[in-house]
Structure formats: structure tokens, C-alpha cells
Design an enzyme around this catalytic site. Sequence first.
Site, PDB file in Angstrom:
ATOM      1  N   SER A  41       8.031   1.182   0.001  1.00  0.00           N
ATOM      2  CA  SER A  41       7.428   2.183  -0.872  1.00  0.00           C
ATOM      3  C   SER A  41       8.440   2.771  -1.869  1.00  0.00           C
ATOM      4  O   SER A  41       8.949   2.036  -2.698  1.00  0.00           O
ATOM      5  CB  SER A  41       6.776   3.262  -0.003  1.00  0.00           C
ATOM      6  OG  SER A  41       6.022   4.129  -0.783  1.00  0.00           O
TER       7      SER A  41
ATOM      8  N   ASP B 134       5.395   4.360  -7.749  1.00  0.00           N
ATOM      9  CA  ASP B 134       6.469   4.178  -6.771  1.00  0.00           C
ATOM     10  C   ASP B 134       6.577   2.676  -6.471  1.00  0.00           C
ATOM     11  O   ASP B 134       5.893   1.863  -7.099  1.00  0.00           O
ATOM     12  CB  ASP B 134       6.189   5.020  -5.507  1.00  0.00           C
ATOM     13  CG  ASP B 134       5.032   4.483  -4.701  1.00  0.00           C
ATOM     14  OD1 ASP B 134       4.075   3.966  -5.304  1.00  0.00           O
ATOM     15  OD2 ASP B 134       5.074   4.559  -3.453  1.00  0.00           O
TER      16      ASP B 134
ATOM     17  N   ASP C  13       5.573   0.564  -4.336  1.00  0.00           N
ATOM     18  CA  ASP C  13       4.447  -0.301  -3.940  1.00  0.00           C
ATOM     19  C   ASP C  13       3.143   0.115  -4.615  1.00  0.00           C
ATOM     20  O   ASP C  13       2.069  -0.385  -4.265  1.00  0.00           O
ATOM     21  CB  ASP C  13       4.289  -0.391  -2.418  1.00  0.00           C
ATOM     22  CG  ASP C  13       3.894   0.926  -1.772  1.00  0.00           C
ATOM     23  OD1 ASP C  13       4.141   1.983  -2.375  1.00  0.00           O
ATOM     24  OD2 ASP C  13       3.349   0.896  -0.654  1.00  0.00           O
TER      25      ASP C  13
ATOM     26  N   ASP D  88       1.122   2.608  -4.624  1.00  0.00           N
ATOM     27  CA  ASP D  88      -0.021   3.358  -4.090  1.00  0.00           C
ATOM     28  C   ASP D  88      -0.029   4.767  -4.678  1.00  0.00           C
ATOM     29  O   ASP D  88      -1.012   5.485  -4.570  1.00  0.00           O
ATOM     30  CB  ASP D  88      -0.059   3.367  -2.549  1.00  0.00           C
ATOM     31  CG  ASP D  88       1.215   3.847  -1.899  1.00  0.00           C
ATOM     32  OD1 ASP D  88       2.176   4.180  -2.629  1.00  0.00           O
ATOM     33  OD2 ASP D  88       1.254   3.892  -0.660  1.00  0.00           O
TER      34      ASP D  88
HETATM   35 MG    MG Z   1       4.126   4.050  -1.767  1.00  0.00          MG
END
Ligand code: MG
Length: 463
Positions: A100, A241, A243, A245
Site C-alpha cells: 500500500s 497511494d 495500491d 485504493d
Molecule cells: Mg492502499
Amino acid sequence: MTIKKMQKQLFGTNGVRGIVGKEITPELALRIGMALGTMRPGHIAVGRDTRTSGPTLANALKSGLLATGCDVIDCGILPTPALQYIVKEHYDGGAMITASHNPPEYNGVKIIEPDGTEMGDEETIRLEELLADPLVPVKPWDQVGTEVASPHLIDEYIHAIVSQFAGKPGRGMTVVVDPGSGPACQTTPAILQALGCRVLTLNGIMDGTFPGRLPEPSMEGLKGLAALVIASKAAFGVAHDGDADRAVFIDEKGIFVEENQEFALIAQHICTDTKGTIVTPVSTSQMVELVADTAGCAVQYTPVGSIYVARTMRELIGTGTQVVFGGEGNGGLIFPNHQFCRDGGMTAATMVSLLAATGQSLSSLVRHLPQRHMIKEKISTIHGSHLIEQLSKRYAQESIDSTDGLKIKRRNTWALVRVSGTEPLIRIMVDADDSAAASAFYLEIKKSVSEILGNGTTIDAID
Ligand code: MG
């Protein structure tokens, strides 16, 4: 709502995460693959972010899945919400190799359930038991799984988001996207282009060394984005960020939009058309509640962590409650019409639709939100649980909420004290309608903490 946090050993709130070669090794990834393959036999989708350690960990994890008889669908590099969407639509589970927002030397694994949500506490504890079991059975030669590469599935995710919006709301709008060299290089520019936007990118080439900025989209790291937004006269800048999400925004004047303001603004937009409940952790600014009240919507609070938000949303819907929106005050927003997980691409697309619908600039919309002031601090202590117990007694006469730690609610002001699940410290947050009220309440709480922890315990403020 009945959802409670349970203590896990290896996995944190968002999967297992650590430094590659120390905590996170191919051996661990192999064992996670074997444990997951044993728990969720069937077709498992595997994806990763752009980190340099991704291939070695993904191959080890896939090996564990294949050895226990699972068929593996390798989706390659893609955002976590893209893998979650693909799993929800097609498969029996998923594993995302990502750390992340952590720096490049980190990596980790998030486990995805068949409905696309991250694995809950109870199931994760079962997975951890299997991880520790040296006798997890592997299949003989004629029962091991097969593997197919399916990098094209990412297009389904892009299409799913674009199809949520009628027409081309972004027509005439310039937007700058900073995917931070992460997997959203493949998705967010394409999504916004499909919505009609003119898209410029920064850090738009996938690179696991993150040469442009670190994976955490901090105000400091987004100076380049802010400059490009101003120079290109863009309506806004959006950054993800590591990844994707989460999504955070820069307004047309180059100013960072604080994440609670982002949440409140999108909540306001959604509540204009649809009435129902917004779900968010106890740590979110009261700004969201004020916006919801005005729009005739309700707020349901949960423990801190997106998985608790997602599961509470599902549980409420199961009992017939109309749930319109959810998320956290960190740019991780959940759109129940799309899927039950944080989705940075969907968040960016919603901002386009919001600006098109209101016809106002992002800075002006933010300026008209209720004003709030938040203080956050961490204090080192190994006596967190004792502290919460004593504070609960001390403030028993006040309006308190023990959904996660202790939240003391006063008119227009609250303080939250929580024990960290991963480090020997407590977190204090205070939210008020001005800085004087926030400071006064914060000093009062800090004094109580000092008195309780007295007896030779060092209180060390870390930030
Ligand atoms: Mg994330």
C-alpha cells in the site's frame, strides 16, 4: 452493530506487511499461498503492485496455491480495488501482493474474499493457524492446480467504473493524475479519459523504485502535482497511494484537500440525490456528520479500519438499511453501488462527476464545508489497555462511545483515545469546531493520561 475487532498475530488491519527479506520473505509468501489454498479451494486471482519484490513474492505465493490444488489466475500488476472487483465478479478468492502506502523496501499480502472484500478477523485468525501448521497437505502430481495469465481483466474494472456515470461529465475539464508510479498508471488516466476529461499525468510510468515520490501521497510529495495543476489550469489533481485504493486531491489553486474534507464533500454530493446511511470509523471528523445531518442522511460509526466499514455496510444493507456511502478520513472511500472496498479510481471519477454537477471550483466547494479543527498525537506506552480502562472510569459521567478505544463526546467536540494494534503506543485524536476548543480538550486529555500513567512511566510524545 455487532462488528468487533479481534486480535490477530501476523496480519494487521490491512493484511500482512513488513520489510522484504526480513519480515516478508518468499517462504512466508509460499506458506500464505498454501494456507489460503487450503482454506479457499478453487480459482484464486493473484495480483501485485509495482514493487520490485512483487514477482518473487507473487511466484512463491502462487506456488503455494498451485501445490494445494488451486487454479491460479495471474492478473499481473493492477490496483487492489481492481483485483477486488475481478474476484467479486469471477473467482473464489484473491491475494494481492502490496504494501500500500509503505516505502519501496516494504511489501505484503492482502487476502480477498469471494465477495471482493478483504478477509475479516475471524477468517484471518483461521488462516494464521494454517500458516503455523507444518502439516498442511499438498496435492499429488495429478491434482496440482493450473495457472493462466489474465492481464486483460483490468479492462473490466475500468469499464465497471466508467459505466457508473452517464455521458461524459468530464468534457472540457483538464485533470492531472499522479499515480505515483504505481498500478493506477494503467487505470485512473484511462477512466478519466473515458469520462471525457483531458488528462495529464505525473509519475505515470510504473516503477517499483518510486523515482518521483514515495507511495504515501503526502502533501510534501505532491508539490510537483500542485505545480502542474496550476500550470495546466486543471480543475483538480488526483494522487493515489501505492495500491490505489486511496485517492487524495489538489484543488485548482494547488492546495491539498484534507482527506476529511474530501470525504465530507463527496458525502454531500451523494446525499444530495440519495438519502440513507453513511458508514465511517469513529476517528472520522464530525464534518461528515454535519454534512449528513444537513442533507437528511445518518452516520453509523465503526472501529477504525476499512474492513470494519465495508462489513458494517454489508451488514446494514442485509438488515434493510439504505447505505449510500462509506469510507475513512484518509482518502479511502467506498461506493456501495460499485463494490464494498476502498476504490481510488472510483473516487477520482466521482470527483469529476461532482464538479460537473455543481459547476463550482473544488476550492470553493471545500471553503463552504463546515469548519473543523483536528489534533492527532501518538504517545509511547505499553500500558494502553490499562489507560483506556482508567480513562473510561474517569469519564463515565460523560457521553462515551467504546466502539474502538474510548471516544468522549461533548457538544460539537470529541476526543478519541485508542491503543495501537501493532506498536506500543496510544493514539489521541481531538476534533472540534475551532482550534481553541480542540487545544483545550486535548490538554485536558493529555493531563488525565499523564496522571493515570504516572508511577514512573515515561510519556514520550512522538509527534
Ligand atoms: Mg492502499
